[in-house]
Design an enzyme around this catalytic site. Structure first.
Site, PDB file in Angstrom:
ATOM      1  N   ARG A 105       0.799  -1.242   0.000  1.00  0.00           N
ATOM      2  CA  ARG A 105       0.000   0.000   0.000  1.00  0.00           C
ATOM      3  C   ARG A 105       0.825   1.282   0.000  1.00  0.00           C
ATOM      4  NH1 ARG A 105      -2.484  -3.981   2.537  1.00  0.00           N
ATOM      5  NH2 ARG A 105      -4.662  -4.360   1.985  1.00  0.00           N
ATOM      6  N   HIS A 130      -0.824  -2.546  -4.580  1.00  0.00           N
ATOM      7  CA  HIS A 130      -0.231  -3.418  -5.600  1.00  0.00           C
ATOM      8  C   HIS A 130      -0.201  -2.815  -7.004  1.00  0.00           C
ATOM      9  CE1 HIS A 130       0.296  -6.345  -2.587  1.00  0.00           C
ATOM     10  NE2 HIS A 130      -0.862  -6.970  -2.651  1.00  0.00           N
ATOM     11  N   HIS A 201       3.402 -12.578  -5.641  1.00  0.00           N
ATOM     12  CA  HIS A 201       2.266 -12.757  -4.744  1.00  0.00           C
ATOM     13  C   HIS A 201       1.712 -14.185  -4.774  1.00  0.00           C
ATOM     14  CE1 HIS A 201      -1.188 -11.585  -2.352  1.00  0.00           C
ATOM     15  NE2 HIS A 201      -0.760 -10.339  -2.301  1.00  0.00           N
ATOM     16  N   ASP A 273      -1.119  -9.993   8.424  1.00  0.00           N
ATOM     17  CA  ASP A 273      -0.961  -9.211   7.194  1.00  0.00           C
ATOM     18  C   ASP A 273       0.054  -8.120   7.534  1.00  0.00           C
ATOM     19  OD1 ASP A 273      -1.203  -8.071   4.725  1.00  0.00           O
ATOM     20  OD2 ASP A 273      -3.383  -7.817   4.797  1.00  0.00           O
ATOM     21  N   GLU A 339       5.874 -12.284   0.687  1.00  0.00           N
ATOM     22  CA  GLU A 339       6.224 -11.364  -0.396  1.00  0.00           C
ATOM     23  C   GLU A 339       7.485 -10.594  -0.014  1.00  0.00           C
ATOM     24  OE1 GLU A 339       2.429  -9.074  -0.950  1.00  0.00           O
ATOM     25  OE2 GLU A 339       1.693 -10.696   0.295  1.00  0.00           O
TER      26      GLU A 339
HETATM   27  C1  GLA Z   1      -1.286  -8.211   0.233  1.00  0.00           C
HETATM   28  C2  GLA Z   1      -1.831  -7.312   1.279  1.00  0.00           C
HETATM   29  C3  GLA Z   1      -3.137  -7.822   1.779  1.00  0.00           C
HETATM   30  C4  GLA Z   1      -4.094  -8.094   0.662  1.00  0.00           C
HETATM   31  C5  GLA Z   1      -3.454  -9.017  -0.338  1.00  0.00           C
HETATM   32  C6  GLA Z   1      -4.278  -9.208  -1.568  1.00  0.00           C
HETATM   33  O1  GLA Z   1      -0.582  -9.229   0.688  1.00  0.00           O
HETATM   34  O2  GLA Z   1      -0.942  -7.081   2.326  1.00  0.00           O
HETATM   35  O3  GLA Z   1      -3.701  -6.891   2.673  1.00  0.00           O
HETATM   36  O4  GLA Z   1      -4.444  -6.895   0.058  1.00  0.00           O
HETATM   37  O5  GLA Z   1      -2.238  -8.525  -0.760  1.00  0.00           O
HETATM   38  O6  GLA Z   1      -5.553  -9.644  -1.304  1.00  0.00           O
END
Ligand code: GLA
Length: 374
Positions: A105, A130, A201, A273, A339
């Site tokens: 983000r 992304h 991803h 996350d 990632e």
């Molecule tokens: C990333 C983000 C998550 C989500 C995924 C896609 O890994 O950190 O919050 O947006 O991508 O769904």
């Protein structure tokens, strides 16, 4: 139609002759499509150990990844669809995708370079996620070279593509070694100052994609600190010790152990996350960032990188609505993404490692996913 039928007959023949439960691989025909005047295809990479990976140039995505377990039984351990239409019709979860220009983000879709303020698409609430609406994960990459175990792809992203300044020339390589390592290497150059943060991803499930959750997988992340987030999943700028938090994966830990904790950071992420600050000694270029182990199959995934961070995402937004390969469902928390990356929202956090790229520099990024059994 005729071709698809003969392909199926061939598969049935192979299956009945060997008597082994080898899941059929993907039908490449189902990926042949012209999109925006460009040819989309499926490419297969193999090594001498029997490992096989397929990649499509639509979003330079990993579609399948066949890996043996401790008895030698192969399973496809990544999420994806059986056809290009599967990807085009489903909700975007970025299965196997190459992400760019900026992974994760950027707050409010805004950043500045020098005196110039740039505005990106806000495709994730108020934030940009992304690479925006038509990021690299949806572009048709050019295949420059294809070998039996290697695929070289290229993408030229025009000046102001999705709001990012400068033309960006990206080359990337997928290479499968005989040590069951998948090398993903990116190189990029720009003609004006810009920002960059590429990543992959892929969602992994070491039971095999679509075979249950990842809560019983044991994870280690080589990090003493993580970058806590606000309610819109933007890092606050703090580096917080993992010690005494559910984010401590310095030793092998079940993903399920802390995922439902009432920790505010877990609540914000709806599970895991989070970006981790990878531990590195100055002389280490590529080092071990994370490991995932699934005891029943014995499959072990090790992730190596030269990047400063890694996003651990536990598939909290997965809903299983669109059937995946072979009709399997990829539901809530059934896949793990690791990632390798620069930290989210780095352009707006001056204390994070810089993501700026100038015309006199070359961007390099290596991520290695290595498979073995234990
Ligand atoms: C990333 C983000 C998550 C989500 C995924 C896609 O890994 O950190 O919050 O947006 O991508 O769904």
């Amino acid at each position: 139609m005729k071709r698809t039928l003969s392909y199926l007959v061939l598969l049935v023949l192979i299956f009945s002759c060997t008597g082994k439960s080898v899941p059929p691989t993907i039908n490449p025909q189902a990926f042949n499509k012209i999109i925006d005047g460009k040819q989309v295809k499926l490419y297969t990479l193999k090594n001498q150990q029997g490992m096989e990976i397929t990649v499509t140039n639509w979003g330079a995505r990993i579609v399948s990844c066949m890996v043996p377990d401790k008895k030698g039984v192969m399973a496809d351990v990544v999420f994806g669809y059986d056809s290009i239409d599967g990807y085009l019709n489903a909700k975007e979860n970025y299965f196997g995708a190459s992400i760019g220009r900026f992974g994760n983000r950027i707050a409010k879709g805004e950043f500045a370079l020098g005196d110039i303020q740039y505005k990106l698409a806000q495709n994730n609430g108020i934030n940009s996620l992304h690479g925006g609406i038509n990021g690299f994960s949806k572009k048709i990459w050019e295949v420059v070279q294809k070998g039996s175990n290697e695929l070289n792809l290229k993408l030229v992203s025009a000046d102001m593509d999705e709001g990012y300044p400068g033309e960006l020339q990206v080359s990337m390589i997928y290479r499968l070694t005989n040590q069951n390592e998948l090398f993903i290497q990116y190189e990029a150059k720009c003609d004006k100052p810009t920002i960059i943060n590429l990543t992959n991803h892929s969602y992994f499930n070491l039971h095999g994609a679509g075979n249950g959750t990842i809560l019983d997988h044991l994870l280690t992340i080589n990090a003493d600190f993580f970058t806590p987030i606000d309610s819109t999943l933007i890092p606050t700028g703090e580096f917080r010790p993992v010690e005494n938090t559910p984010f401590d994966f310095r030793n092998p830990t079940l993903i399920g152990a802390g995922i439902n904790s009432k920790d505010q950071q877990i609540l914000f992420g709806l599970g895991y996350d989070m970006n981790y600050v990878l531990k590195k000694s100055p002389d280490q270029n590529i080092s071990l960032a994370a490991t995932v182990y699934e005891p029943a199959s014995g499959r072990l995934l090790e992730v190596f990188t030269d990047q400063p961070g890694i996003q651990f995402y536990s598939g909290n937004f997965l809903d299983g609505i669109y059937p995946g390969k072979k009709g399997k469902s990829y539901g809530y928390r059934t896949g793990i993404c690791l990632e390798t990356q620069h930290f989210p929202n780095s352009p707006n956090q001056k204390n994070f490692p810089s993501v700026e790229l100038t015309p006199d520099q070359v961007y390099y990024h290596t991520c290695i996913y290595k498979f073995s059994v234990k």
